[in-house]
Write a protein that holds these residues in place. Sequence first.
Motif, mmCIF file in Angstrom:
data_model
loop_
_atom_site.group_PDB
_atom_site.id
_atom_site.type_symbol
_atom_site.label_atom_id
_atom_site.label_comp_id
_atom_site.label_asym_id
_atom_site.label_seq_id
_atom_site.Cartn_x
_atom_site.Cartn_y
_atom_site.Cartn_z
ATOM 1 N N ASN A 1 13.914 -36.370 51.942
ATOM 2 C CA ASN A 1 12.836 -37.306 51.222
ATOM 3 C C ASN A 1 11.807 -37.644 52.143
ATOM 4 O OD1 ASN A 1 13.728 -37.777 48.450
ATOM 5 N ND2 ASN A 1 15.329 -38.971 49.229
ATOM 6 N N GLN B 1 25.603 -35.937 55.201
ATOM 7 C CA GLN B 1 26.585 -36.193 53.922
ATOM 8 C C GLN B 1 26.323 -35.342 52.996
ATOM 9 O OE1 GLN B 1 26.921 -39.993 51.834
ATOM 10 N NE2 GLN B 1 24.668 -40.110 52.268
ATOM 11 N N VAL C 1 14.978 -30.856 49.962
ATOM 12 C CA VAL C 1 15.880 -31.996 49.411
ATOM 13 C C VAL C 1 15.569 -33.270 50.339
ATOM 14 C CG1 VAL C 1 18.302 -32.809 49.033
ATOM 15 C CG2 VAL C 1 17.917 -30.513 48.676
ATOM 16 N N ARG D 1 16.103 -38.263 57.471
ATOM 17 C CA ARG D 1 16.507 -39.693 57.320
ATOM 18 C C ARG D 1 16.669 -39.957 55.669
ATOM 19 N NH1 ARG D 1 13.637 -44.394 60.373
ATOM 20 N NH2 ARG D 1 14.615 -45.654 58.649
ATOM 21 N N GLU E 1 21.294 -28.367 62.825
ATOM 22 C CA GLU E 1 21.384 -29.594 63.161
ATOM 23 C C GLU E 1 20.845 -30.007 64.396
ATOM 24 O OE1 GLU E 1 22.252 -32.575 62.383
ATOM 25 O OE2 GLU E 1 23.460 -32.470 60.741
#
Length: 325
Positions: free
Chosen positions: A131, A15, A129, A90, A42
């Motif tokens: 988490n 996203q 970025v 994730r 990726e």
Amino acid sequence: MKSPVNVAITGAAGQIGYALAFRIASGQMLGADQPVNLHLLEITPALGALQGVLMELNDCAFPTLNKIVATDDAKIAFKDCHAALLVGARPRGPGMERKDLLLANAQIFSVQGKALDEVADRNVRVLVVGNPANTNSLIAQRNAPNLNPRNFTAMVRLDHNRALAQLAEKTAVHSTRIRKTTIWGNHSSTQYPDLHHTLVDGKPALSLVEQSWYADTFIPVVQQRGAAIIKARGQSSAASAASAAIDHVRDWVNGTPEGDWVSMGVPSDGSYGIPEGVIYGYPVTCKNGDYQIVQGLDLNEFSRQRLDATHKELLEERDGVKDLI
Ligand code: NAD
Ligand code: LMR
């Protein structure tokens, strides 16, 4: 024409990656005169989707996009990269705290820290970025002993921008006229959005709002904004997160405006009584491609307690991944 800068984005088909890649490719992060090579990373099962992102990027015919590398190999993605935006991880779902992601995501940042150490440009700027961002950044830093430890940062800029937006709405003043807001500590619900030094049109923000609004509405709204977005959208924030990542790197590289500062998660250096050993949200100014923690701000008891509480949480997170650092 300037020579191209290599920018790596991990999780580039996700996203945030999908929002981020196009804005960076179009020059919104490093400038309309700065060509970029995008290095997109990726996991193997997402390489098909990543190919679609690559096709769309090409179809934009951006003047600033020089070349795209799309890969599932971190050492290819990070080769000679000058900036690395570590997004791939994730996201949390409803009812989770960001630290619940620690064990699921920690390994990713250990592997990627090692790969950066081996192949990235020696002055690579790293923004984490994914988490829990602060602790993931610490993991990457500790696994990259040959890189400058100062260059490992974590994103609290989304919280900073959220704080500006809340205060702008409350005072009916545009966010561009608000200065000197700080997000201290962790990108989590213990973060401390501090308005004690904030100026709205040159006036102290806390003289314009009631203390009860500050303590009982503003602080919890900013702290819980990520969860509110997940509840509303069914997915975690993406476009606003990508926008904050662009702001973070752009200001780091190009500098912050005179008379203002921004919030960045950076390695603690003892400033404001936070000992070395965590990546902590601080007020920083940026100049000549480097950042400095703003010094000499007064902290009252209200602030002190909150700075220490969010530090305590970072120490707990660090304890949870001690095998990886
Ligand atoms: P997403 O699930 O849409 O995308 C994540 C992508 O990362 C996926 O495409 C996945 O295949 C990829 N990925 C997973 N492991 C990888 C690896 N080892 N290497 C490369 N890519 C990998 O998630 P998203 O919404 O884009 O969010 C990404 C992360 O950013 C989450 O951890 C989320 O919580 C976090 N986030 C942080 C902030 C912040 O302010 N710091 C804001 C929003 C989201
Ligand atoms: C956010 O702040 O929106 C992100 O960190 C996503 C989340 O889990 O809250």
